[in-house]
Design a protein around this motif. Sequence first.
Motif, mmCIF file in Angstrom:
data_model
loop_
_atom_site.group_PDB
_atom_site.id
_atom_site.type_symbol
_atom_site.label_atom_id
_atom_site.label_comp_id
_atom_site.label_asym_id
_atom_site.label_seq_id
_atom_site.Cartn_x
_atom_site.Cartn_y
_atom_site.Cartn_z
ATOM 1 N N MET A 26 -10.571 0.322 -4.476
ATOM 2 C CA MET A 26 -9.237 -0.134 -4.819
ATOM 3 C C MET A 26 -9.208 -0.817 -6.171
ATOM 4 S SD MET A 26 -7.476 -1.451 -1.383
ATOM 5 C CE MET A 26 -8.102 -0.668 0.050
ATOM 6 N N ASN A 27 -10.269 -1.480 -6.531
ATOM 7 C CA ASN A 27 -10.402 -2.106 -7.837
ATOM 8 C C ASN A 27 -9.293 -3.080 -8.164
ATOM 9 O OD1 ASN A 27 -12.232 -0.080 -7.750
ATOM 10 N ND2 ASN A 27 -11.477 1.012 -9.503
ATOM 11 N N GLY A 28 -8.586 -3.591 -7.203
ATOM 12 C CA GLY A 28 -7.525 -4.532 -7.497
ATOM 13 C C GLY A 28 -6.348 -3.898 -8.202
ATOM 14 N N SER A 29 -6.223 -2.606 -8.094
ATOM 15 C CA SER A 29 -5.134 -1.944 -8.806
ATOM 16 C C SER A 29 -3.879 -1.889 -7.951
ATOM 17 C CB SER A 29 -5.556 -0.526 -9.210
ATOM 18 O OG SER A 29 -5.751 0.240 -8.050
ATOM 19 N N GLY A 30 -2.779 -1.512 -8.571
ATOM 20 C CA GLY A 30 -1.486 -1.494 -7.900
ATOM 21 C C GLY A 30 -1.380 -0.442 -6.819
ATOM 22 N N ASP A 31 -2.374 0.461 -6.683
ATOM 23 C CA ASP A 31 -2.287 1.515 -5.677
ATOM 24 C C ASP A 31 -2.612 1.025 -4.266
ATOM 25 O OD1 ASP A 31 -4.995 1.149 -5.976
ATOM 26 O OD2 ASP A 31 -5.484 3.269 -6.101
ATOM 27 N N ILE A 32 -2.912 -0.248 -4.104
ATOM 28 C CA ILE A 32 -3.243 -0.750 -2.762
ATOM 29 C C ILE A 32 -2.053 -0.652 -1.826
ATOM 30 C CG2 ILE A 32 -4.940 -2.356 -3.695
ATOM 31 C CD1 ILE A 32 -2.912 -4.544 -2.546
ATOM 32 N N TRP A 33 -0.844 -0.720 -2.360
ATOM 33 C CA TRP A 33 0.345 -0.753 -1.496
ATOM 34 C C TRP A 33 0.478 0.520 -0.673
ATOM 35 C CZ3 TRP A 33 0.864 -5.562 -1.503
ATOM 36 C CH2 TRP A 33 0.726 -6.317 -2.660
ATOM 37 N N SER A 34 -0.031 1.632 -1.179
ATOM 38 C CA SER A 34 0.036 2.875 -0.403
ATOM 39 C C SER A 34 -0.996 2.882 0.728
ATOM 40 C CB SER A 34 -0.173 4.084 -1.321
ATOM 41 O OG SER A 34 -1.467 4.037 -1.899
ATOM 42 N N SER A 35 -1.934 1.938 0.705
ATOM 43 C CA SER A 35 -2.949 1.850 1.750
ATOM 44 C C SER A 35 -2.440 1.165 3.018
ATOM 45 C CB SER A 35 -4.170 1.090 1.237
ATOM 46 O OG SER A 35 -4.704 1.734 0.105
ATOM 47 N N PHE A 36 -1.322 0.470 2.920
ATOM 48 C CA PHE A 36 -0.751 -0.208 4.087
ATOM 49 C C PHE A 36 -0.030 0.796 4.977
ATOM 50 C CE2 PHE A 36 -1.258 -3.683 1.138
ATOM 51 C CZ PHE A 36 -1.579 -4.765 1.945
ATOM 52 N N THR A 37 0.140 0.447 6.249
ATOM 53 C CA THR A 37 0.891 1.323 7.149
ATOM 54 C C THR A 37 2.336 1.452 6.664
ATOM 55 O OG1 THR A 37 1.311 -0.571 8.594
ATOM 56 C CG2 THR A 37 -0.509 0.895 9.203
ATOM 57 N N HIS A 38 2.882 0.356 6.136
ATOM 58 C CA HIS A 38 4.202 0.327 5.485
ATOM 59 C C HIS A 38 4.060 -0.598 4.291
ATOM 60 C CE1 HIS A 38 6.215 2.268 8.866
ATOM 61 N NE2 HIS A 38 5.557 1.440 9.673
ATOM 62 N N ALA A 69 2.086 -7.013 11.056
ATOM 63 C CA ALA A 69 0.932 -6.477 10.335
ATOM 64 C C ALA A 69 -0.073 -5.928 11.340
ATOM 65 C CB ALA A 69 0.289 -7.570 9.487
ATOM 66 N N SER A 70 -0.688 -4.811 10.976
ATOM 67 C CA SER A 70 -1.723 -4.226 11.839
ATOM 68 C C SER A 70 -3.092 -4.682 11.351
ATOM 69 C CB SER A 70 -1.638 -2.700 11.786
ATOM 70 O OG SER A 70 -2.037 -2.236 10.508
ATOM 71 N N ASP A 71 -4.105 -4.406 12.151
ATOM 72 C CA ASP A 71 -5.470 -4.725 11.740
ATOM 73 C C ASP A 71 -5.830 -3.954 10.472
ATOM 74 O OD1 ASP A 71 -5.883 -6.497 13.812
ATOM 75 O OD2 ASP A 71 -6.794 -4.989 15.142
ATOM 76 N N ALA A 72 -5.339 -2.725 10.355
ATOM 77 C CA ALA A 72 -5.610 -1.915 9.161
ATOM 78 C C ALA A 72 -4.981 -2.564 7.927
ATOM 79 C CB ALA A 72 -5.074 -0.495 9.360
ATOM 80 N N ASP A 73 -3.789 -3.130 8.076
ATOM 81 C CA ASP A 73 -3.137 -3.815 6.954
ATOM 82 C C ASP A 73 -3.950 -5.025 6.518
ATOM 83 O OD1 ASP A 73 -0.914 -2.037 7.008
ATOM 84 O OD2 ASP A 73 0.049 -3.248 8.578
ATOM 85 N N ARG A 74 -4.431 -5.785 7.493
ATOM 86 C CA ARG A 74 -5.256 -6.965 7.182
ATOM 87 C C ARG A 74 -6.569 -6.544 6.513
ATOM 88 N NH1 ARG A 74 -3.558 -7.719 12.364
ATOM 89 N NH2 ARG A 74 -1.810 -9.153 12.589
ATOM 90 N N ALA A 106 -6.392 -16.562 6.067
ATOM 91 C CA ALA A 106 -4.932 -16.399 6.036
ATOM 92 C C ALA A 106 -4.557 -14.949 6.348
ATOM 93 C CB ALA A 106 -4.368 -16.813 4.677
ATOM 94 N N ALA A 107 -5.341 -13.997 5.844
ATOM 95 C CA ALA A 107 -5.067 -12.586 6.132
ATOM 96 C C ALA A 107 -5.254 -12.302 7.621
ATOM 97 C CB ALA A 107 -5.977 -11.686 5.305
ATOM 98 N N ALA A 108 -6.313 -12.874 8.205
ATOM 99 C CA ALA A 108 -6.581 -12.663 9.628
ATOM 100 C C ALA A 108 -5.480 -13.278 10.491
ATOM 101 C CB ALA A 108 -7.942 -13.256 9.997
ATOM 102 N N ALA A 109 -4.883 -14.370 10.017
ATOM 103 C CA ALA A 109 -3.839 -15.053 10.784
ATOM 104 C C ALA A 109 -2.441 -14.499 10.515
ATOM 105 C CB ALA A 109 -3.860 -16.547 10.461
ATOM 106 N N ALA A 110 -2.321 -13.629 9.526
ATOM 107 C CA ALA A 110 -0.995 -13.105 9.163
ATOM 108 C C ALA A 110 -0.386 -12.332 10.319
ATOM 109 C CB ALA A 110 -1.099 -12.215 7.929
ATOM 110 N N ARG A 111 0.873 -12.625 10.608
ATOM 111 C CA ARG A 111 1.564 -11.916 11.682
ATOM 112 C C ARG A 111 2.420 -10.774 11.138
ATOM 113 N NH1 ARG A 111 3.952 -16.329 15.752
ATOM 114 N NH2 ARG A 111 2.734 -15.374 17.391
#
Length: 183
Positions: A1-13, A25-30, A57-62
């Motif tokens: 991912m390299n910290g690039s802006g393309d990470i947003w497509s990696s989320f379920t939404h 948020a799903s486990d995959a999103d976290r 914080a990511a693990a606790a994100a709802r």
Amino acid sequence: MNGSGDIWSSFTHDPRPPANAVLRASDADRDVVRQVLVEAYADGRLDGDELESRTEAAAAARTLGELPPLVSDLVARVPDAYAAPALVPADELQRRAVASYESDRREALLGFLGPSILCVVIWLLIGGGFFWPGFVIAGTGIHLMRTLVRRQDIIEANRRRLEKKQARELEQERPEGDEDEDR
């Protein structure tokens, strides 16, 4: 991912639009966020304490909306595709249309003066005779006169073009599914 802006497509939404931010948020999103954080730590952009606090914080994100702030300073900033385009008032469109006409008028004037003066100077330097620069003056003068005479038509055409451009931008920014709500 390299910290690039393309990470947003990696989320379920994509978590950035307000409509998606409230989704759970799903486990995959976290995991996407954790991966960015680990890469940033490996690059030396985060220290151990910050990695730990952000990972917790990511693990606790709802919701998805809680995730972007955790990586916003680690990914390339791209224009917010979800910001609604501003509706430009009619008087501002008119002002822009007039400004565009004034720019066209300046270009027509310079397009007339530049070649005309140059040709007259050349004509004088070669000793006069038949006034051939008149052809250049007439040709460029026609464009200048047409621009000056058709002022209102040109301004109106510019305004319509700006209105169509604005309508296209608004239509492109309309989220999918909104078409049904208008009916």
